[in-house]
Design a protein around this motif. Structure first.
Motif, PDB file in Angstrom:
ATOM      1  N   TYR A   1      25.839   0.505  49.588  1.00 55.56           N
ATOM      2  CA  TYR A   1      25.466   1.904  49.701  1.00 55.56           C
ATOM      3  C   TYR A   1      24.151   2.000  49.337  1.00 55.56           C
ATOM      4  CZ  TYR A   1      29.827   2.132  46.198  1.00 55.56           C
ATOM      5  OH  TYR A   1      31.027   2.946  45.551  1.00 55.56           O
ATOM      6  N   ALA A   2      23.399   1.429  49.854  1.00 58.69           N
ATOM      7  CA  ALA A   2      21.094   1.891  50.081  1.00 58.69           C
ATOM      8  C   ALA A   2      21.529   3.120  50.923  1.00 58.69           C
ATOM      9  CB  ALA A   2      20.949   0.501  50.688  1.00 58.69           C
ATOM     10  N   GLY A   3      21.653   3.489  51.848  1.00 52.50           N
ATOM     11  CA  GLY A   3      21.634   4.234  52.596  1.00 52.50           C
ATOM     12  C   GLY A   3      19.962   5.224  53.142  1.00 52.50           C
ATOM     13  N   GLY A   4      19.943   3.252  53.339  1.00 57.08           N
ATOM     14  CA  GLY A   4      18.162   3.871  53.302  1.00 57.08           C
ATOM     15  C   GLY A   4      17.509   3.701  52.040  1.00 57.08           C
ATOM     16  N   ARG A   5      17.779   3.433  51.222  1.00 55.20           N
ATOM     17  CA  ARG A   5      17.015   3.401  49.664  1.00 55.20           C
ATOM     18  C   ARG A   5      17.246   1.382  49.556  1.00 55.20           C
ATOM     19  NH1 ARG A   5      18.577   7.867  45.395  1.00 55.20           N
ATOM     20  NH2 ARG A   5      17.786   9.710  46.804  1.00 55.20           N
ATOM     21  N   LYS A   6      16.615   1.125  49.050  1.00 60.31           N
ATOM     22  CA  LYS A   6      16.079  -0.670  48.173  1.00 60.31           C
ATOM     23  C   LYS A   6      17.734   0.013  47.377  1.00 60.31           C
ATOM     24  CE  LYS A   6      13.088  -4.041  46.562  1.00 60.31           C
ATOM     25  NZ  LYS A   6      11.305  -3.885  46.100  1.00 60.31           N
ATOM     26  N   PRO A   7      18.365  -1.022  47.875  1.00 62.29           N
ATOM     27  CA  PRO A   7      19.524  -1.478  46.290  1.00 62.29           C
ATOM     28  C   PRO A   7      19.039  -2.356  45.013  1.00 62.29           C
ATOM     29  CG  PRO A   7      19.630  -2.942  48.452  1.00 62.29           C
ATOM     30  CD  PRO A   7      18.815  -2.171  48.616  1.00 62.29           C
ATOM     31  N   LEU A   8      18.927  -1.398  43.932  1.00 65.08           N
ATOM     32  CA  LEU A   8      18.645  -2.248  42.757  1.00 65.08           C
ATOM     33  C   LEU A   8      20.316  -2.234  41.905  1.00 65.08           C
ATOM     34  CD1 LEU A   8      17.183  -3.132  41.166  1.00 65.08           C
ATOM     35  CD2 LEU A   8      16.370  -1.208  40.157  1.00 65.08           C
ATOM     36  N   PRO A   9      20.754  -3.637  42.026  1.00 60.55           N
ATOM     37  CA  PRO A   9      22.189  -3.281  40.843  1.00 60.55           C
ATOM     38  C   PRO A   9      21.933  -3.662  40.057  1.00 60.55           C
ATOM     39  CG  PRO A   9      21.707  -5.366  42.668  1.00 60.55           C
ATOM     40  CD  PRO A   9      20.387  -5.096  42.961  1.00 60.55           C
ATOM     41  N   VAL A  10      22.297  -3.743  38.998  1.00 60.87           N
ATOM     42  CA  VAL A  10      22.057  -3.520  37.567  1.00 60.87           C
ATOM     43  C   VAL A  10      23.981  -3.594  36.576  1.00 60.87           C
ATOM     44  CG1 VAL A  10      22.739  -1.512  35.328  1.00 60.87           C
ATOM     45  CG2 VAL A  10      21.534  -1.378  37.648  1.00 60.87           C
ATOM     46  N   MET A  11      23.676  -4.408  35.898  1.00 63.57           N
ATOM     47  CA  MET A  11      24.735  -5.334  34.943  1.00 63.57           C
ATOM     48  C   MET A  11      24.721  -4.415  33.646  1.00 63.57           C
ATOM     49  SD  MET A  11      23.615  -9.177  35.358  1.00 63.57           S
ATOM     50  CE  MET A  11      25.184  -9.732  34.525  1.00 63.57           C
ATOM     51  N   GLU A  12      25.250  -3.114  33.626  1.00 62.87           N
ATOM     52  CA  GLU A  12      26.161  -2.811  32.727  1.00 62.87           C
ATOM     53  C   GLU A  12      27.059  -3.115  31.012  1.00 62.87           C
ATOM     54  OE1 GLU A  12      27.787   1.886  30.976  1.00 62.87           O
ATOM     55  OE2 GLU A  12      27.134   1.406  32.923  1.00 62.87           O
ATOM     56  N   LEU A  13      26.182  -4.063  30.191  1.00 62.00           N
ATOM     57  CA  LEU A  13      26.781  -4.712  29.229  1.00 62.00           C
ATOM     58  C   LEU A  13      27.040  -4.263  27.911  1.00 62.00           C
ATOM     59  CD1 LEU A  13      27.516  -7.314  27.665  1.00 62.00           C
ATOM     60  CD2 LEU A  13      25.335  -7.638  27.108  1.00 62.00           C
ATOM     61  N   ILE A  14      28.082  -3.896  27.159  1.00 62.40           N
ATOM     62  CA  ILE A  14      28.743  -3.316  26.398  1.00 62.40           C
ATOM     63  C   ILE A  14      28.687  -3.957  25.209  1.00 62.40           C
ATOM     64  CG2 ILE A  14      30.413  -1.855  25.279  1.00 62.40           C
ATOM     65  CD1 ILE A  14      32.212  -2.082  27.513  1.00 62.40           C
TER      66      ILE A  14
ATOM     67  N   GLY B   1      26.361  -0.412  39.809  1.00 62.63           N
ATOM     68  CA  GLY B   1      26.199  -1.557  38.774  1.00 62.63           C
ATOM     69  C   GLY B   1      27.873  -2.383  38.465  1.00 62.63           C
ATOM     70  N   PHE B   2      27.882  -3.006  38.098  1.00 60.87           N
ATOM     71  CA  PHE B   2      29.612  -3.623  37.279  1.00 60.87           C
ATOM     72  C   PHE B   2      29.196  -3.168  35.513  1.00 60.87           C
ATOM     73  CE2 PHE B   2      31.203  -7.237  40.577  1.00 60.87           C
ATOM     74  CZ  PHE B   2      30.978  -6.200  41.671  1.00 60.87           C
ATOM     75  N   VAL B   3      30.611  -3.077  34.459  1.00 56.87           N
ATOM     76  CA  VAL B   3      30.243  -3.313  33.371  1.00 56.87           C
ATOM     77  C   VAL B   3      31.093  -4.224  33.217  1.00 56.87           C
ATOM     78  CG1 VAL B   3      31.399  -1.549  31.593  1.00 56.87           C
ATOM     79  CG2 VAL B   3      30.112  -0.610  33.712  1.00 56.87           C
ATOM     80  N   GLY B   4      31.074  -4.349  31.355  1.00 51.46           N
ATOM     81  CA  GLY B   4      31.354  -5.849  31.122  1.00 51.46           C
ATOM     82  C   GLY B   4      31.300  -5.850  29.737  1.00 51.46           C
ATOM     83  N   LEU B   5      31.981  -6.672  29.414  1.00 52.49           N
ATOM     84  CA  LEU B   5      31.404  -7.428  28.082  1.00 52.49           C
ATOM     85  C   LEU B   5      32.917  -8.510  28.104  1.00 52.49           C
ATOM     86  CD1 LEU B   5      31.457  -7.087  24.444  1.00 52.49           C
ATOM     87  CD2 LEU B   5      34.042  -6.415  24.565  1.00 52.49           C
ATOM     88  N   PRO B   6      31.903  -9.744  27.269  1.00 57.26           N
ATOM     89  CA  PRO B   6      32.390 -11.304  27.131  1.00 57.26           C
ATOM     90  C   PRO B   6      34.056 -11.276  26.965  1.00 57.26           C
ATOM     91  CG  PRO B   6      29.936 -10.829  26.614  1.00 57.26           C
ATOM     92  CD  PRO B   6      30.412  -9.808  26.621  1.00 57.26           C
ATOM     93  N   GLY B   7      34.541 -11.960  27.846  1.00 56.92           N
ATOM     94  CA  GLY B   7      35.751 -12.275  26.532  1.00 56.92           C
ATOM     95  C   GLY B   7      36.928 -11.428  27.194  1.00 56.92           C
ATOM     96  N   SER B   8      36.422  -9.947  28.254  1.00 57.99           N
ATOM     97  CA  SER B   8      37.211  -8.845  28.082  1.00 57.99           C
ATOM     98  C   SER B   8      37.416  -8.738  29.779  1.00 57.99           C
ATOM     99  CB  SER B   8      37.036  -8.149  26.829  1.00 57.99           C
ATOM    100  OG  SER B   8      37.414  -7.953  25.439  1.00 57.99           O
ATOM    101  N   PRO B   9      38.650  -9.638  30.057  1.00 60.85           N
ATOM    102  CA  PRO B   9      38.299  -8.450  31.378  1.00 60.85           C
ATOM    103  C   PRO B   9      38.947  -7.121  31.685  1.00 60.85           C
ATOM    104  CG  PRO B   9      40.596 -10.011  30.682  1.00 60.85           C
ATOM    105  CD  PRO B   9      39.691 -10.399  29.839  1.00 60.85           C
ATOM    106  N   ALA B  10      39.743  -6.962  30.630  1.00 67.42           N
ATOM    107  CA  ALA B  10      40.085  -4.802  31.307  1.00 67.42           C
ATOM    108  C   ALA B  10      38.767  -4.572  31.290  1.00 67.42           C
ATOM    109  CB  ALA B  10      40.973  -5.116  30.224  1.00 67.42           C
ATOM    110  N   LEU B  11      38.060  -4.244  30.439  1.00 66.83           N
ATOM    111  CA  LEU B  11      36.582  -3.964  30.171  1.00 66.83           C
ATOM    112  C   LEU B  11      35.907  -4.076  31.452  1.00 66.83           C
ATOM    113  CD1 LEU B  11      36.145  -4.458  25.957  1.00 66.83           C
ATOM    114  CD2 LEU B  11      36.883  -2.568  27.463  1.00 66.83           C
TER     115      LEU B  11
END
Length: 320
Positions: free
Chosen positions: A106-119, A75-85
């Motif tokens: 990172y898959a390593g034999g698994r199915k990759p499932l990306p995650v968007m983590e929004l604060i 995943g990636f983390v973030g908050l709109p308009g706050s690049p430091a986050l």
């Protein structure tokens, strides 16, 4: 969501608290991040394509109903308009494409499932109008992230930093989103402080029992709405943040992940990993966090190969 160093001084923290919003209805920066240089909190960049549809009934974005061991979460983390986050501050469609590429490494034999983590609930250094030391992201600012996650068949996690507010109450306010099959929860107890405390000046706390109550609430949503497994991440930097961890009890339909959020060079991060992973309650999965700014002040960022060599295997890797 920058993690406090255990050695941070009170003077430094007080300086970093400047500029936080007092308005609980609008999102401001967290107390340990510098405010965005942009005016206000701009909306995320989105495409003009029609609103993407939810996954098929009862399924995850890429099919199926179970998270592990089928998938590897990245995943990636973030908050709109706050690049430091974190990376998800703007241009989120392009960032989703970057995340897709990273997830494959990172898959390593698994199915990759990306995650968007929004604060979506942000701890503040000022009390605000209701005295709860937190701000909230509006529904209008959450929706573009869900639309983008659906366009790219990714999971969306809603991250909660409660301040002085009751943690479960803040989470329940998000029910309209958490009832969706592709939306999970991330909880940052480092920012869950008690009466008379200020986020950023002290570490917040939680307990195994409180984590169980949150998981039980999510489990109820899964059952009532015929949802696939729901991801529940809790972040931990220090052992002092979580007490009586073994009291946590797994809940049906909820995949619980501890994200170990140590900061520093590779040796320091691995030391934190070795300290915090053995305490995990049965059934809890291991997650690992990397910080583009903080970690690289101490040396090169750990590579996917180095991260995946950790034991136990990190099943969720997230970048801020």
């Amino acid at each position: 969501m920058r993690k406090l160093s255990v050695l941070s001084t009170t003077a430094v923290l007080l300086g970093l608290l400047a500029g936080c919003t007092d308005d609980p209805a609008d999102a401001g920066p967290t107390p340990t991040k510098p405010p965005s240089t942009a005016s206000g909190t701009p909306s995320a960049t989105v495409t003009d394509s029609p609103e993407p549809s939810a996954p098929a009934a009862g399924e995850l974005p890429r099919g199926g109903r179970t998270i592990f061991p089928e998938h590897q979460l990245v995943g990636f983390v973030g908050l709109p308009g706050s690049p430091a986050l974190g990376p998800l501050d703007k241009n989120i469609d392009a960032k989703a494409a970057q995340l897709e590429k990273l997830a494959t490494s990172y898959a390593g034999g698994r199915k990759p499932l990306p995650v968007m983590e929004l604060i979506v609930v942000i701890a503040n250094g000022h009390a605000g109008r209701d005295g709860q030391y937190r701000s909230r992201l509006s529904d209008e600012k959450i929706q573009p992230y869900l639309d983008t996650a659906r366009k790219h068949k990714m999971l969306l996690l809603l991250d909660v930093q409660p301040g002085r507010a009751d943690s479960l109450s803040e989470i329940k306010r998000l029910e309209k989103w958490l009832k969706e099959p592709d939306v999970g929860l991330s909880f940052d107890p480092e920012w869950a402080v008690g009466p008379g405390q200020v986020p950023g000046r002290v570490f917040g706390r939680t307990t195994g029992a409180e984590l169980t109550s949150i998981a039980a609430y999510l489990s109820g949503l899964v059952k009532a709405n015929n949802l696939p497994e729901k991801v529940f991440v809790f972040h931990q930097l220090s052992s002092r943040i979580l007490s009586n961890e073994k009291a946590f009890k797994q809940q049906p339909g909820v995949v619980t992940i501890k994200s170990v959020d140590g900061i520093g060079n590779r040796a320091d991060k691995e030391a934190t990993w070795r300290k915090l992973t053995p305490t995990m309650a049965p059934g809890v999965h291991a997650g690992f966090k990397l910080f583009y700014e903080e970690d690289t002040r101490h040396g090169p960022l750990m590579t996917p190969a180095q991260v995946m060599a950790l034991k136990p295997r990190p099943e969720f890797v997230v970048y801020e």
